[in-house]
Motif scaffolding. Sequence first.
Motif, PDB file in Angstrom:
ATOM      1  N   LYS A 109      10.143   6.685  -4.653  1.00  0.00           N
ATOM      2  CA  LYS A 109       9.931   5.246  -4.274  1.00  0.00           C
ATOM      3  C   LYS A 109       8.868   5.099  -3.516  1.00  0.00           C
ATOM      4  O   LYS A 109       8.439   5.126  -2.509  1.00  0.00           O
ATOM      5  N   LEU A 110       8.552   3.032  -3.925  1.00  0.00           N
ATOM      6  CA  LEU A 110       7.748   3.085  -3.289  1.00  0.00           C
ATOM      7  C   LEU A 110       8.134   1.941  -2.133  1.00  0.00           C
ATOM      8  O   LEU A 110       7.183   1.682  -1.655  1.00  0.00           O
ATOM      9  N   SER A 111       9.508   1.791  -2.186  1.00  0.00           N
ATOM     10  CA  SER A 111       9.618   0.402  -1.315  1.00  0.00           C
ATOM     11  C   SER A 111       9.382   0.768   0.034  1.00  0.00           C
ATOM     12  O   SER A 111       9.113   0.293   0.665  1.00  0.00           O
ATOM     13  N   LYS A 112       9.322   1.834   0.961  1.00  0.00           N
ATOM     14  CA  LYS A 112       8.587   2.471   2.559  1.00  0.00           C
ATOM     15  C   LYS A 112       7.067   1.839   2.004  1.00  0.00           C
ATOM     16  O   LYS A 112       7.034   0.999   3.833  1.00  0.00           O
ATOM     17  N   SER A 113       6.606   2.183   1.414  1.00  0.00           N
ATOM     18  CA  SER A 113       5.379   2.043   1.481  1.00  0.00           C
ATOM     19  C   SER A 113       4.617   0.734   1.057  1.00  0.00           C
ATOM     20  O   SER A 113       3.871   0.287   1.776  1.00  0.00           O
ATOM     21  N   LEU A 114       5.287  -0.748   0.568  1.00  0.00           N
ATOM     22  CA  LEU A 114       5.334  -1.325  -0.360  1.00  0.00           C
ATOM     23  C   LEU A 114       5.699  -2.527   0.601  1.00  0.00           C
ATOM     24  O   LEU A 114       5.174  -3.236   1.579  1.00  0.00           O
ATOM     25  N   LEU A 115       6.922  -2.099   1.881  1.00  0.00           N
ATOM     26  CA  LEU A 115       6.828  -2.753   3.063  1.00  0.00           C
ATOM     27  C   LEU A 115       5.680  -3.085   3.995  1.00  0.00           C
ATOM     28  O   LEU A 115       5.701  -3.902   4.574  1.00  0.00           O
ATOM     29  N   MET A 116       5.799  -1.983   4.328  1.00  0.00           N
ATOM     30  CA  MET A 116       4.363  -1.614   4.914  1.00  0.00           C
ATOM     31  C   MET A 116       3.419  -2.411   4.620  1.00  0.00           C
ATOM     32  O   MET A 116       2.537  -3.376   5.288  1.00  0.00           O
ATOM     33  N   ALA A 117       2.727  -2.481   3.410  1.00  0.00           N
ATOM     34  CA  ALA A 117       2.038  -3.348   3.021  1.00  0.00           C
ATOM     35  C   ALA A 117       1.399  -4.406   3.039  1.00  0.00           C
ATOM     36  O   ALA A 117       0.793  -5.261   3.540  1.00  0.00           O
ATOM     37  N   CYS A 118       3.300  -4.904   2.399  1.00  0.00           N
ATOM     38  CA  CYS A 118       3.760  -6.171   2.961  1.00  0.00           C
ATOM     39  C   CYS A 118       3.363  -6.877   4.263  1.00  0.00           C
ATOM     40  O   CYS A 118       2.750  -8.189   4.564  1.00  0.00           O
ATOM     41  N   ALA A 119       3.547  -6.146   5.164  1.00  0.00           N
ATOM     42  CA  ALA A 119       3.630  -6.879   6.591  1.00  0.00           C
ATOM     43  C   ALA A 119       2.264  -6.165   6.901  1.00  0.00           C
ATOM     44  O   ALA A 119       1.266  -7.451   7.501  1.00  0.00           O
ATOM     45  N   VAL A 120       0.820  -5.434   6.736  1.00  0.00           N
ATOM     46  CA  VAL A 120      -0.128  -4.965   6.579  1.00  0.00           C
ATOM     47  C   VAL A 120      -1.089  -6.508   5.732  1.00  0.00           C
ATOM     48  O   VAL A 120      -1.079  -7.518   6.777  1.00  0.00           O
ATOM     49  N   LEU A 121      -0.598  -6.765   4.549  1.00  0.00           N
ATOM     50  CA  LEU A 121      -1.530  -7.975   4.378  1.00  0.00           C
ATOM     51  C   LEU A 121      -0.882  -9.612   5.175  1.00  0.00           C
ATOM     52  O   LEU A 121      -1.472 -10.122   5.347  1.00  0.00           O
ATOM     53  N   LEU A 122       0.942  -9.317   5.775  1.00  0.00           N
ATOM     54  CA  LEU A 122       1.032 -10.883   6.574  1.00  0.00           C
ATOM     55  C   LEU A 122       0.193 -10.759   7.886  1.00  0.00           C
ATOM     56  O   LEU A 122       0.289 -11.736   8.470  1.00  0.00           O
ATOM     57  N   SER A 123       0.083  -9.445   8.549  1.00  0.00           N
ATOM     58  CA  SER A 123      -0.931 -10.137   9.656  1.00  0.00           C
ATOM     59  C   SER A 123      -2.347  -9.640   9.373  1.00  0.00           C
ATOM     60  O   SER A 123      -2.815 -10.791  10.617  1.00  0.00           O
TER      61      SER A 123
ATOM     62  N   HIS B 287       7.483  -4.690  -9.024  1.00  0.00           N
ATOM     63  CA  HIS B 287       7.825  -5.577  -9.615  1.00  0.00           C
ATOM     64  C   HIS B 287       7.927  -6.417  -7.516  1.00  0.00           C
ATOM     65  O   HIS B 287       8.178  -5.839  -6.991  1.00  0.00           O
ATOM     66  N   SER B 288       7.323  -7.550  -8.518  1.00  0.00           N
ATOM     67  CA  SER B 288       7.235  -8.403  -7.490  1.00  0.00           C
ATOM     68  C   SER B 288       7.309 -10.177  -8.330  1.00  0.00           C
ATOM     69  O   SER B 288       7.112 -10.510  -9.402  1.00  0.00           O
ATOM     70  N   THR B 289       7.414 -10.844  -7.587  1.00  0.00           N
ATOM     71  CA  THR B 289       7.680 -12.354  -7.635  1.00  0.00           C
ATOM     72  C   THR B 289       6.603 -13.310  -7.360  1.00  0.00           C
ATOM     73  O   THR B 289       6.899 -13.552  -5.726  1.00  0.00           O
ATOM     74  N   GLY B 290       5.978 -14.433  -8.371  1.00  0.00           N
ATOM     75  CA  GLY B 290       4.479 -15.570  -7.792  1.00  0.00           C
ATOM     76  C   GLY B 290       5.055 -16.520  -7.700  1.00  0.00           C
ATOM     77  O   GLY B 290       5.959 -16.293  -8.456  1.00  0.00           O
ATOM     78  N   ILE B 291       5.746 -16.884  -6.176  1.00  0.00           N
ATOM     79  CA  ILE B 291       5.942 -18.242  -6.307  1.00  0.00           C
ATOM     80  C   ILE B 291       4.500 -18.869  -5.829  1.00  0.00           C
ATOM     81  O   ILE B 291       4.354 -18.644  -5.089  1.00  0.00           O
TER      82      ILE B 291
ATOM     83  N   PRO C 298      11.629 -11.765   3.201  1.00  0.00           N
ATOM     84  CA  PRO C 298      11.371 -13.404   3.057  1.00  0.00           C
ATOM     85  C   PRO C 298       9.784 -13.083   3.176  1.00  0.00           C
ATOM     86  O   PRO C 298       8.828 -14.140   3.115  1.00  0.00           O
ATOM     87  N   LEU C 299       8.657 -12.156   2.876  1.00  0.00           N
ATOM     88  CA  LEU C 299       7.476 -11.979   2.997  1.00  0.00           C
ATOM     89  C   LEU C 299       6.814 -12.447   1.838  1.00  0.00           C
ATOM     90  O   LEU C 299       7.437 -11.758   0.791  1.00  0.00           O
ATOM     91  N   LYS C 300       6.001 -12.928   2.347  1.00  0.00           N
ATOM     92  CA  LYS C 300       4.983 -13.257   0.439  1.00  0.00           C
ATOM     93  C   LYS C 300       3.859 -13.325   1.246  1.00  0.00           C
ATOM     94  O   LYS C 300       2.830 -13.573   1.945  1.00  0.00           O
ATOM     95  N   ALA C 301       2.274 -12.361  -0.250  1.00  0.00           N
ATOM     96  CA  ALA C 301       1.545 -12.111   0.450  1.00  0.00           C
ATOM     97  C   ALA C 301       0.300 -13.517  -0.363  1.00  0.00           C
ATOM     98  O   ALA C 301       1.049 -13.743  -1.594  1.00  0.00           O
ATOM     99  N   GLN C 302      -0.559 -13.584   0.314  1.00  0.00           N
ATOM    100  CA  GLN C 302      -0.965 -14.888  -0.379  1.00  0.00           C
ATOM    101  C   GLN C 302      -1.943 -14.156  -1.242  1.00  0.00           C
ATOM    102  O   GLN C 302      -2.703 -12.777  -2.091  1.00  0.00           O
TER     103      GLN C 302
END
Length: 178
Positions: free
Chosen positions: A2-16, A90-94, A111-115
Amino acid sequence: MKLSKSLLMACAVLLSAGACASELPPITPVAHVDLPRFMGNWYVIASIPTRFEKNAYDALEVYTLKPNGDVATSFHFREGSFDGEKKDIHSTGIVKPGSGNAVWGVQVFWPLKAQYIVAYLKDDYSQVIVARDARDYTWVMARTPTIPQADYDALLARVQALGYPMDKVRKVPQQARQ
């Protein structure tokens, strides 16, 4: 795996990283993206990769337009070699209203969104550069798994002109298949 934990951390890095002040001006998006035409397969030719894709082989991003105007994204790659474990994200582009469909927020976890900025799009929709104001990640993609060297060099020159550190760009190994 599972990549869930890694993805969550990656998203947090992207946002910060996106929140950090930059000396460079914001990336200018292309004027307009015809979303239906943009949908489909995009092979990752080169990137400054996120942590979870740094050893990607045969990387492929697939976009599907949803009825509500969002974009379903599926990222597929092999880990470490052409025979490596297959990974799928898998993700969603808004799409950001008023952006000509060229600026998205990509959401892996609410609620995390990467640019996501379409910084370059070839007129025939065969090549694209996706960028971020933070200049931390970028993706050079094409409709085919390989492109002519002259095109590759021109795309990397565009990435450099956007202000990216070229020593971090990785050419993504792709098998020559269609």
